[in-house]
Design an enzyme around this catalytic site. Structure first.
Site, mmCIF file in Angstrom:
data_model
loop_
_atom_site.group_PDB
_atom_site.id
_atom_site.type_symbol
_atom_site.label_atom_id
_atom_site.label_comp_id
_atom_site.label_asym_id
_atom_site.label_seq_id
_atom_site.Cartn_x
_atom_site.Cartn_y
_atom_site.Cartn_z
ATOM 1 N N GLU A 138 2.223 12.475 -9.557
ATOM 2 C CA GLU A 138 1.679 11.747 -8.402
ATOM 3 C C GLU A 138 2.048 12.420 -7.085
ATOM 4 O O GLU A 138 3.237 12.525 -6.755
ATOM 5 C CB GLU A 138 2.193 10.310 -8.383
ATOM 6 C CG GLU A 138 1.695 9.502 -7.199
ATOM 7 C CD GLU A 138 2.256 8.094 -7.152
ATOM 8 O OE1 GLU A 138 1.735 7.285 -6.363
ATOM 9 O OE2 GLU A 138 3.211 7.806 -7.908
ATOM 10 N N GLN A 199 -4.014 3.952 -8.205
ATOM 11 C CA GLN A 199 -3.263 2.913 -7.503
ATOM 12 C C GLN A 199 -3.820 2.760 -6.094
ATOM 13 O O GLN A 199 -4.480 3.661 -5.576
ATOM 14 C CB GLN A 199 -1.768 3.259 -7.447
ATOM 15 C CG GLN A 199 -1.102 3.257 -8.814
ATOM 16 C CD GLN A 199 0.365 3.650 -8.759
ATOM 17 O OE1 GLN A 199 0.788 4.402 -7.890
ATOM 18 N NE2 GLN A 199 1.143 3.155 -9.698
ATOM 19 N N GLU A 235 -0.487 -1.532 -6.037
ATOM 20 C CA GLU A 235 0.879 -1.137 -5.701
ATOM 21 C C GLU A 235 1.072 -1.293 -4.195
ATOM 22 O O GLU A 235 1.226 -0.315 -3.465
ATOM 23 C CB GLU A 235 1.167 0.296 -6.143
ATOM 24 C CG GLU A 235 2.659 0.626 -6.102
ATOM 25 C CD GLU A 235 2.949 2.109 -6.313
ATOM 26 O OE1 GLU A 235 3.985 2.414 -6.903
ATOM 27 O OE2 GLU A 235 2.146 2.950 -5.871
#
Length: 255
Positions: A138, A199, A235
């Site tokens: 990520e 996300q 998130e």
């Protein structure tokens, strides 16, 4: 649209098994977490079975928090610690039927860091493959995580293509990637084949997705049009009790 509750931020005041039940009651389709290792995996597994939810992902440990570490996998000289963290995360994922592990790179840079990260990712992918687990990487933005090794989707894509492991995928975090350059829908389309999870949160305050500089109704419609059918990870950092921040779901679930 389907949504996953990231329990690192949502219902963070509750023990993880209770947070899983809260996510189910709120209408989420799946859950994910950050660092669940202090909770017995049997307790998490039981809560998942009771609710019928799937745990989509968890992170490797950040390292020594007193030293400000935020991942270990790209730190030359810390290979043993990085691989111990990978082993721990994979064992927890197997015990809870978690689908993916995000291997955190950490604060580092340069060719040695790149090689170290690639070597540790190869280790992770080979171990994860035996249980059908996806390894995620990520990019983090340089405001929230200055000095982090991985910062852009292009950098992540280059690593994924270099290594060629079929279970190595990009965590496409809309919040981080918007800050690091934007053009999200084109980025998503470009990298679709290597994306393992998505996300989201508002930009710039990382709050609920119903305000800020991103129009998530547009983003989610574009993602859906391109054929993404998996749950998107909420998130965001709730302001107040999580249950009072969920109004966005009614609108965006049917956008």
């Amino acid at each position: 649209m389907k949504f996953s509750a990231n329990l690192g931020f949502l219902w963070a005041d509750l023990p993880l098994p209770q947070a899983i039940h809260a996510a189910k009651a709120a209408g989420f389709d799946a859950v994910e977490c950050h660092w669940p290792f202090d909770v017995p995996p049997a307790d998490v597994r039981a809560a998942l079975q009771e609710t019928g939810l799937t745990m989509l992902g968890l992170n490797t440990r950040r390292g020594d928090l007193d030293r400000g570490e935020n991942g270990l996998a790209a730190l030359p000289g810390r290979e043993a610690d990085a691989r111990a963290a990978i082993d721990e995360a994979l064992e927890y994922a197997v015990a809870t039927d978690t689908q993916a592990v995000h291997v955190m790179a950490g604060f580092s840079g340069g060719p040695r860091a790149h090689r170290t990260f690639c070597d540790n990712l190869t280790y992770a992918c080979e171990k994860a493959a035996a249980n059908g687990i996806t390894i995620l990487i990520e990019p983090l933005n340089h405001y929230d995580a200055p000095g982090y090794f991985l910062t852009t989707a292009a950098q992540a894509a280059a690593i994924i293509h270099e290594l060629g492991h079929s279970n190595l995928k990009l965590m496409f975090d809309c919040y981080h990637l918007q800050i690091m350059g934007g053009d999200l829908t084109r980025q998503f389309e470009k990298h679709l084949a290597i994306i393992g999870h998505i996300q989201f949160a508002s930009v710039p305050d990382r709050g609920t997705p119903d305000h800020g500089e991103l129009d998530y109704a547009h983003v989610f419609t574009a993602i859906d049009t391109l054929g993404w059918g998996l749950a998107l990870g909420a998130e965001y950092k709730p302001k107040g009790a999580t249950d009072t921040t969920l109004g966005w779901m009614k609108t965006l679930k049917h956008s």
